[in-house]
Scaffold this motif. Structure first.
Motif, mmCIF file in Angstrom:
data_model
loop_
_atom_site.group_PDB
_atom_site.id
_atom_site.type_symbol
_atom_site.label_atom_id
_atom_site.label_comp_id
_atom_site.label_asym_id
_atom_site.label_seq_id
_atom_site.Cartn_x
_atom_site.Cartn_y
_atom_site.Cartn_z
ATOM 1 N N ARG A 287 7.388 6.413 -5.393
ATOM 2 C CA ARG A 287 6.225 7.157 -4.886
ATOM 3 C C ARG A 287 6.307 7.346 -3.377
ATOM 4 N N CYS A 288 6.756 6.327 -2.681
ATOM 5 C CA CYS A 288 6.924 6.424 -1.234
ATOM 6 C C CYS A 288 7.954 7.498 -0.896
ATOM 7 N N SER A 289 9.050 7.524 -1.609
ATOM 8 C CA SER A 289 10.093 8.525 -1.363
ATOM 9 C C SER A 289 9.570 9.936 -1.605
ATOM 10 N N ILE A 290 8.847 10.117 -2.686
ATOM 11 C CA ILE A 290 8.299 11.442 -3.005
ATOM 12 C C ILE A 290 7.280 11.864 -1.942
ATOM 13 N N THR A 291 6.408 10.948 -1.554
ATOM 14 C CA THR A 291 5.403 11.248 -0.530
ATOM 15 C C THR A 291 6.069 11.617 0.792
ATOM 16 N N SER B 70 0.815 -1.219 0.000
ATOM 17 C CA SER B 70 0.000 0.000 0.000
ATOM 18 C C SER B 70 0.851 1.273 0.000
ATOM 19 N N THR B 71 1.965 1.285 0.708
ATOM 20 C CA THR B 71 2.775 2.505 0.792
ATOM 21 C C THR B 71 4.052 2.447 -0.043
ATOM 22 N N GLY B 72 4.547 1.254 -0.350
ATOM 23 C CA GLY B 72 5.789 1.102 -1.084
ATOM 24 C C GLY B 72 7.023 1.149 -0.199
ATOM 25 N N TYR B 73 6.820 1.323 1.112
ATOM 26 C CA TYR B 73 7.924 1.452 2.066
ATOM 27 C C TYR B 73 8.629 0.120 2.258
ATOM 28 N N MET B 74 9.957 0.168 2.308
ATOM 29 C CA MET B 74 10.760 -1.035 2.517
ATOM 30 C C MET B 74 11.675 -0.803 3.710
#
Length: 182
Positions: A170-174, A117-121
Motif C-alpha cells: 500500500r505504501c508503494s502504491i500510494t 501508519s504508512t507501511g514505510y520501511m
C-alpha cells in the motif's frame, strides 16, 4: 508445377482431395524422430559456486546482530531484506533448516522498522523496495507460528508477514500515485 498448384488452380478441393493430400503427406514425409532426452549429469550448481555461496551465507550468519540486522557497512531494512532473500534462495527449509533462526530474526527486524501508519520501511524507497521484496519472498515460505518470541521487546509491532507485506505494498502504491513524475 506441383500437384498442389494443379489442385488449387482447378479448384478441385473436395473432402476426397483433402484425404488424398493427407495420405500423400503421411506416406512421403520423412520419418521424424525425437532426440533422446538428455540425462542430467553432475550437480545443477557447480561445486565451487556452491562452496562460495555457502561461505557467503556463513559470513552473513556470523556477522548478524542479535536484533537481526548487520552492522558492518550498510544498515537498514533493505540490506536486511537482501540477506533474507539470500538465505531463502539457499534451498534450505526456512522453518527447520540451519538458517531458520537467522531468517526469523531478520524478518522481525524488517517488520519492527516498518511504520504502522504508512507501511514505510527504511529511509528511501530503495530500502523499502528490498524490504518489501524480502517480505514477499518470506510470505509463503516461512511458518509464522514462532516468528515472534514471547515478550517481544517492541510491543505493538508484532504484525504477521502478510500484514506487514500488505502495508508495504500500500505504501508503494500510494507513493506512486503521489509521484508527479510517474
Amino acid at each position: 508445377r506441383t500437384i498442389w498448384h494443379v489442385l488449387w488452380a482447378a479448384r478441385a478441393w473436395t473432402p476426397a482431395t483433402g484425404f488424398l493430400v493427407a495420405l500423400l503427406l503421411l506416406t512421403t514425409a520423412p520419418v521424424l524422430r525425437a532426440q533422446p532426452a538428455a540425462l542430467p549429469q553432475g550437480d545443477v550448481v557447480p561445486r565451487d559456486v556452491r562452496e562460495l555461496y555457502d561461505r557467503g551465507l556463513e559470513h552473513l550468519m556470523s556477522t548478524q546482530s542479535e536484533d537481526g540486522t548487520w552492522s558492518d557497512g550498510y544498515r537498514g531494512p533493505g540490506t536486511t531484506g537482501m540477506a533474507v532473500m539470500a538465505f531463502l534462495a539457499s534451498g534450505e527449509d526456512p522453518n527447520f533448516g540451519m538458517y531458520s533462526q537467522a531468517i526469523r530474526k531478520s524478518i522481525r527486524s524488517i517488520i519492527r522498522t516498518q511504520s504502522g501508519s504508512t507501511g514505510y520501511m527504511g529511509d528511501s524507497m530503495y530500502q523499502h523496495g528490498f524490504a518489501c521484496l524480502a517480505l514477499a519472498e518470506a510470505y509463503g515460505a516461512v511458518d509464522e507460528t514462532d516468528l515472534w518470541e514471547a515478550g517481544a521487546p517492541v510491543a505493538g509491532k508484532e504484525r504477521s508477514i502478510g500484514e506487514a507485506l500488505e502495508l508495504a505494498v500500500r505504501c508503494s502504491i500510494t507513493s506512486q500515485e503521489k509521484n508527479p513524475h510517474s
